[in-house]
Motif scaffolding. Structure first.
Motif, PDB file in Angstrom:
ATOM      1  N   VAL A  11       0.695  -1.170   0.118  1.00  0.00           N
ATOM      2  CA  VAL A  11      -0.010  -0.081  -0.003  1.00  0.00           C
ATOM      3  C   VAL A  11       0.986   1.433  -0.017  1.00  0.00           C
ATOM      4  O   VAL A  11       1.931   1.399   1.024  1.00  0.00           O
ATOM      5  CB  VAL A  11      -0.911   0.101   1.142  1.00  0.00           C
ATOM      6  N   SER A  12       0.469   2.343  -0.798  1.00  0.00           N
ATOM      7  CA  SER A  12       1.398   3.418  -0.954  1.00  0.00           C
ATOM      8  C   SER A  12       0.496   4.569  -0.477  1.00  0.00           C
ATOM      9  O   SER A  12      -0.702   4.652  -0.233  1.00  0.00           O
ATOM     10  CB  SER A  12       1.587   3.769  -2.330  1.00  0.00           C
ATOM     11  N   MET A  13       1.288   5.919  -0.372  1.00  0.00           N
ATOM     12  CA  MET A  13       0.376   7.087  -0.108  1.00  0.00           C
ATOM     13  C   MET A  13      -0.553   7.354  -0.956  1.00  0.00           C
ATOM     14  O   MET A  13      -1.786   7.963  -0.840  1.00  0.00           O
ATOM     15  CB  MET A  13       1.533   8.157   0.312  1.00  0.00           C
ATOM     16  N   GLN A  14      -0.284   7.086  -2.412  1.00  0.00           N
ATOM     17  CA  GLN A  14      -1.022   7.345  -3.604  1.00  0.00           C
ATOM     18  C   GLN A  14      -2.267   6.422  -3.352  1.00  0.00           C
ATOM     19  O   GLN A  14      -3.691   6.982  -3.668  1.00  0.00           O
ATOM     20  CB  GLN A  14      -0.374   6.802  -4.727  1.00  0.00           C
ATOM     21  N   ASN A  15      -2.375   5.139  -2.646  1.00  0.00           N
ATOM     22  CA  ASN A  15      -3.384   4.401  -2.776  1.00  0.00           C
ATOM     23  C   ASN A  15      -4.581   5.260  -1.694  1.00  0.00           C
ATOM     24  O   ASN A  15      -5.417   5.102  -1.661  1.00  0.00           O
ATOM     25  CB  ASN A  15      -3.340   2.901  -2.218  1.00  0.00           C
ATOM     26  N   ILE A  16      -3.715   5.721  -0.499  1.00  0.00           N
ATOM     27  CA  ILE A  16      -4.694   6.534   0.531  1.00  0.00           C
ATOM     28  C   ILE A  16      -5.343   7.582  -0.314  1.00  0.00           C
ATOM     29  O   ILE A  16      -6.588   7.748   0.052  1.00  0.00           O
ATOM     30  CB  ILE A  16      -3.538   6.746   1.523  1.00  0.00           C
ATOM     31  N   ALA A  17      -4.548   8.290  -1.088  1.00  0.00           N
ATOM     32  CA  ALA A  17      -4.982   9.574  -1.717  1.00  0.00           C
ATOM     33  C   ALA A  17      -6.037   9.247  -2.706  1.00  0.00           C
ATOM     34  O   ALA A  17      -7.222  10.076  -2.702  1.00  0.00           O
ATOM     35  CB  ALA A  17      -3.783  10.212  -2.246  1.00  0.00           C
ATOM     36  N   ASP A  18      -5.915   8.349  -3.490  1.00  0.00           N
ATOM     37  CA  ASP A  18      -7.086   7.874  -4.415  1.00  0.00           C
ATOM     38  C   ASP A  18      -8.302   7.462  -3.583  1.00  0.00           C
ATOM     39  O   ASP A  18      -9.422   7.536  -3.828  1.00  0.00           O
ATOM     40  CB  ASP A  18      -6.513   6.737  -5.106  1.00  0.00           C
ATOM     41  N   HIS A  19      -8.257   6.620  -2.632  1.00  0.00           N
ATOM     42  CA  HIS A  19      -9.301   6.173  -1.724  1.00  0.00           C
ATOM     43  C   HIS A  19     -10.141   7.339  -1.015  1.00  0.00           C
ATOM     44  O   HIS A  19     -11.318   7.289  -1.052  1.00  0.00           O
ATOM     45  CB  HIS A  19      -8.860   5.064  -0.515  1.00  0.00           C
ATOM     46  N   LEU A  20      -9.440   8.503  -0.766  1.00  0.00           N
ATOM     47  CA  LEU A  20     -10.067   9.514   0.040  1.00  0.00           C
ATOM     48  C   LEU A  20     -10.269  10.625  -0.923  1.00  0.00           C
ATOM     49  O   LEU A  20     -11.075  11.694  -0.727  1.00  0.00           O
ATOM     50  CB  LEU A  20      -9.335  10.073   0.823  1.00  0.00           C
ATOM     51  N   HIS A  21      -9.788  10.425  -2.461  1.00  0.00           N
ATOM     52  CA  HIS A  21     -10.015  11.630  -3.477  1.00  0.00           C
ATOM     53  C   HIS A  21      -9.316  12.870  -2.892  1.00  0.00           C
ATOM     54  O   HIS A  21      -9.920  13.965  -3.332  1.00  0.00           O
ATOM     55  CB  HIS A  21     -11.398  11.750  -3.827  1.00  0.00           C
ATOM     56  N   ILE A  22      -8.159  12.774  -2.787  1.00  0.00           N
ATOM     57  CA  ILE A  22      -7.235  13.979  -2.050  1.00  0.00           C
ATOM     58  C   ILE A  22      -5.945  13.633  -2.766  1.00  0.00           C
ATOM     59  O   ILE A  22      -5.636  12.842  -3.475  1.00  0.00           O
ATOM     60  CB  ILE A  22      -7.082  14.048  -0.645  1.00  0.00           C
ATOM     61  N   SER A  23      -5.060  14.910  -2.541  1.00  0.00           N
ATOM     62  CA  SER A  23      -3.727  14.803  -3.090  1.00  0.00           C
ATOM     63  C   SER A  23      -2.745  13.992  -2.265  1.00  0.00           C
ATOM     64  O   SER A  23      -3.150  13.790  -1.173  1.00  0.00           O
ATOM     65  CB  SER A  23      -3.441  16.158  -3.327  1.00  0.00           C
ATOM     66  N   LYS A  24      -1.711  13.493  -2.968  1.00  0.00           N
ATOM     67  CA  LYS A  24      -0.909  12.420  -2.239  1.00  0.00           C
ATOM     68  C   LYS A  24      -0.184  13.487  -1.323  1.00  0.00           C
ATOM     69  O   LYS A  24       0.276  12.964  -0.193  1.00  0.00           O
ATOM     70  CB  LYS A  24       0.132  12.083  -3.161  1.00  0.00           C
ATOM     71  N   ASN A  25      -0.026  14.827  -1.477  1.00  0.00           N
ATOM     72  CA  ASN A  25       0.879  15.689  -0.550  1.00  0.00           C
ATOM     73  C   ASN A  25       0.006  15.880   0.671  1.00  0.00           C
ATOM     74  O   ASN A  25       0.659  15.894   1.738  1.00  0.00           O
ATOM     75  CB  ASN A  25       1.011  16.948  -1.251  1.00  0.00           C
ATOM     76  N   ALA A  26      -1.381  16.039   0.487  1.00  0.00           N
ATOM     77  CA  ALA A  26      -2.226  15.959   1.847  1.00  0.00           C
ATOM     78  C   ALA A  26      -1.754  14.708   2.800  1.00  0.00           C
ATOM     79  O   ALA A  26      -1.810  14.761   3.739  1.00  0.00           O
ATOM     80  CB  ALA A  26      -3.441  16.193   1.624  1.00  0.00           C
ATOM     81  N   VAL A  27      -1.747  13.389   2.073  1.00  0.00           N
ATOM     82  CA  VAL A  27      -1.422  12.228   2.949  1.00  0.00           C
ATOM     83  C   VAL A  27      -0.293  12.338   3.480  1.00  0.00           C
ATOM     84  O   VAL A  27       0.044  12.176   4.619  1.00  0.00           O
ATOM     85  CB  VAL A  27      -1.694  11.164   2.010  1.00  0.00           C
ATOM     86  N   GLU A  51      -6.785   1.233   7.800  1.00  0.00           N
ATOM     87  CA  GLU A  51      -7.674   0.064   7.184  1.00  0.00           C
ATOM     88  C   GLU A  51      -7.025  -0.479   6.186  1.00  0.00           C
ATOM     89  O   GLU A  51      -7.251  -1.552   5.656  1.00  0.00           O
ATOM     90  CB  GLU A  51      -8.959   0.815   6.844  1.00  0.00           C
ATOM     91  N   LEU A  52      -6.045   0.235   5.200  1.00  0.00           N
ATOM     92  CA  LEU A  52      -5.619  -0.184   4.121  1.00  0.00           C
ATOM     93  C   LEU A  52      -4.501  -1.158   4.576  1.00  0.00           C
ATOM     94  O   LEU A  52      -3.686  -1.682   3.648  1.00  0.00           O
ATOM     95  CB  LEU A  52      -5.239   0.831   2.974  1.00  0.00           C
ATOM     96  N   GLY A  53      -3.769  -0.651   5.823  1.00  0.00           N
ATOM     97  CA  GLY A  53      -2.485  -1.501   6.169  1.00  0.00           C
ATOM     98  C   GLY A  53      -1.429  -0.856   5.636  1.00  0.00           C
ATOM     99  O   GLY A  53      -0.348  -1.313   5.118  1.00  0.00           O
ATOM    100  N   TYR A  54      -1.261   0.332   5.671  1.00  0.00           N
ATOM    101  CA  TYR A  54      -0.021   1.202   5.100  1.00  0.00           C
ATOM    102  C   TYR A  54       0.842   1.310   6.289  1.00  0.00           C
ATOM    103  O   TYR A  54       0.766   1.439   7.277  1.00  0.00           O
ATOM    104  CB  TYR A  54      -0.365   2.567   4.824  1.00  0.00           C
ATOM    105  N   GLY A  55       2.109   0.830   5.692  1.00  0.00           N
ATOM    106  CA  GLY A  55       3.547   0.767   6.819  1.00  0.00           C
ATOM    107  C   GLY A  55       3.138   0.554   8.227  1.00  0.00           C
ATOM    108  O   GLY A  55       2.781  -0.427   8.373  1.00  0.00           O
ATOM    109  N   GLN A  56       3.543   1.514   8.929  1.00  0.00           N
ATOM    110  CA  GLN A  56       3.718   1.159  10.387  1.00  0.00           C
ATOM    111  C   GLN A  56       2.310   1.094  11.017  1.00  0.00           C
ATOM    112  O   GLN A  56       1.994   0.576  12.179  1.00  0.00           O
ATOM    113  CB  GLN A  56       4.203   2.329  11.279  1.00  0.00           C
TER     114      GLN A  56
END
Length: 345
Positions: A11-27, A51-56
Motif C-alpha cells: 500500500v502506498s500513500m497514493q493508494n490512500i490519496a485515491d481512496h479519499l480523493h485527495i492529493s498525495k501531498n495531503a496524505v 484500514e488499508l494496512g499502510y506501513g507502520q
C-alpha cells in the motif's frame, strides 16, 4: 519482477490519496504530523492508512485488549439524576463501540475524593491498556494528571483548552446558533440566555453560538436578559429565581444551555403566572426528555451520543504512539428537535 499469485500488493500513500480523493501531498503531511491539513482530514487519513494496512499502521492490533474509560462517579450515580440522565446511554454506548472493535472497555470510576486529591484509579497502575478515554467533566488539574500519563488519550464531551489532546465533543456553538436562529425565524426579536458559561466549555460554546446568531441577524444583545455565571450546578434553580426577580422587562424567548435549565426556567415562569410558549418560548439543549409536570414538550438540540461514542472509539484506536499533544477536535453536530415550547409570533 513478476508478482507471484497470492502475494500482497504494498500500500502506498497514493493508494490512500485515491481512496479519499485527495492529493498525495495531503496524505504525506498528515502522516508526518505536519501542518497543512485540517484535524478532521488528518483523522480520516490516519484511519484509512490503518484500514488499508499502510506501513507502520498495518496490523496495529491491541496487545492488551483494554481501553480505560475514566468516568467521574457523580455521573454514574442516581443521586445526581441530571448528569445520570445525560451520560448513562453514552457510557454504555461507548462500551459497545469499543467492544465491537475487538477490545474491552474497562470502566474506572473517579470519586470526588480522588478528583480533589489527584489520585488515579488503580487500573492505571495495575492493568495494561492501549489508551484512555476521559469521559465527562473533570477539573482541569485532574485532566492534566491523566494527560501526563503519556498514554494515547481522548477526552469525550468536555475538555480544557490548555491541554492539547484529542477531543470528541458536540458541535455546541453551531448547535446553539441553530437553536437561536429557530427562535428568530419564529418571529422572536428579544431573546435571553441562561447557561453557566463559567463552569464548562460546552456552556461557554453555547453562549458563543447564542451571541453569534444575534450578531448575524443584527439583534441587540441585552445583558439584563442574560445569565452566564453560576456558583455550581446545584444552585441553578435558586439562581434562575433570583435572575428572574431582577428582570425589568421580559424577553419573548429564552435559549438555555441545557434541558435541565430550560425546564427549571419553565417551572419558575409558571410560578409567575407566565405560560410557555404563549408568553415566553424556550429552547434547550441535550434532549433529556424530562417528564415535566405541565406536559410541556421542550424544543431542543439533541446531542448525538451514539455518534460521539463511535467517534471517540475510532479516534483513540487511530492514534499512533503518543499523540496526546495534538490539538485534534472532532465536533459532532447536534440535531434540532421541534416540540411545543416555541410559539410562532
Amino acid at each position: 519482477m513478476k508478482r507471484t499469485m497470492g502475494s500482497k500488493k504494498k500500500v502506498s500513500m497514493q493508494n490512500i490519496a485515491d481512496h479519499l480523493h485527495i492529493s498525495k501531498n495531503a496524505v504525506s503531511l498528515a502522516l508526518q504530523d505536519k501542518k497543512g491539513v485540517s484535524d478532521e482530514m488528518r483523522y480520516r487519513i490516519l484511519q484509512t492508512a490503518k484500514e488499508l494496512g499502510y506501513g507502520q499502521y498495518a496490523d496495529k492490533t491491541a496487545s492488551s485488549g483494554n481501553v480505560l474509560v475514566l468516568v467521574p462517579e457523580r455521573i454514574m450515580s442516581y443521586q445526581d439524576n441530571d448528569h445520570f440522565r445525560f451520560y448513562h446511554d453514552m457510557i454504555w454506548g461507548l462500551e459497545r463501540s469499543v467492544r465491537k472493535r475487538g477490545l474491552n472497555a474497562v470502566i474506572a470510576p473517579i470519586d470526588q475524593e480522588m478528583e480533589a486529591s489527584l489520585q488515579l484509579p488503580r487500573h492505571c497502575a495495575e492493568l495494561s491498556y492501549e489508551g484512555i478515554i476521559l469521559f465527562g467533566i473533570v477539573v482541569k488539574n485532574y485532566a492534566r494528571l491523566v494527560w501526563e500519563l503519556d498514554a494515547p488519550l481522548v477526552m469525550l464531551d468536555s475538555y480544557h483548552r490548555e491541554l492539547p489532546c484529542p477531543v470528541v465533543a458536540s458541535a455546541n456553538t453551531e448547535g446553539a446558533c441553530e437553536a437561536v436562529k429557530t427562535l428568530i425565524q419564529s418571529g422572536h426579536r428579544s431573546i435571553g440566555f441562561i447557561g453557566p458559561a463559567n463552569l464548562t466549555t460546552s456552556h461557554e460554546e453555547r453562549w458563543l453560538g447564542y451571541w453569534s446568531a444575534l450578531q448575524e441577524h443584527r439583534l441587540q444583545l441585552d445583558m439584563k436578559c442574560v445569565l452566564t455565571y453560576s456558583g455550581g450546578f446545584h444552585d441553578t434553580e435558586r439562581e434562575i429565581d433570583e435572575f428572574l426577580n431582577r428582570l425589568e422587562e421580559w424577553p419573548s424567548a429564552f435559549f438555555c444551555g441545557n434541558d435541565r435549565i430550560a425546564f427549571l426556567l419553565a417551572k419558575q415562569l409558571r410560578r409567575r403566572q407566565l405560560k410557555v410558549p404563549e408568553d415566553i418560548s424556550i429552547i434547550g439543549f441535550d434532549d433529556l426528555q424530562y417528564e415535566e409536570e405541565s406536559g410541556l414538550g421542550m424544543t431542543t438540540m439533541r446531542v448525538e451520543k451514539e455518534r460521539m461514542s463511535e467517534a471517540a472509539a475510532e479516534l483513540l484506536l487511530s492514534l499512533k504512539g503518543n499523540r496526546n499533544r495534538e490539538m485534534l477536535r472532532l465536533y459532532i453536530p447536534p440535531t434540532l428537535v421541534v416540540r411545543s415550547s416555541v410559539f410562532q409570533r
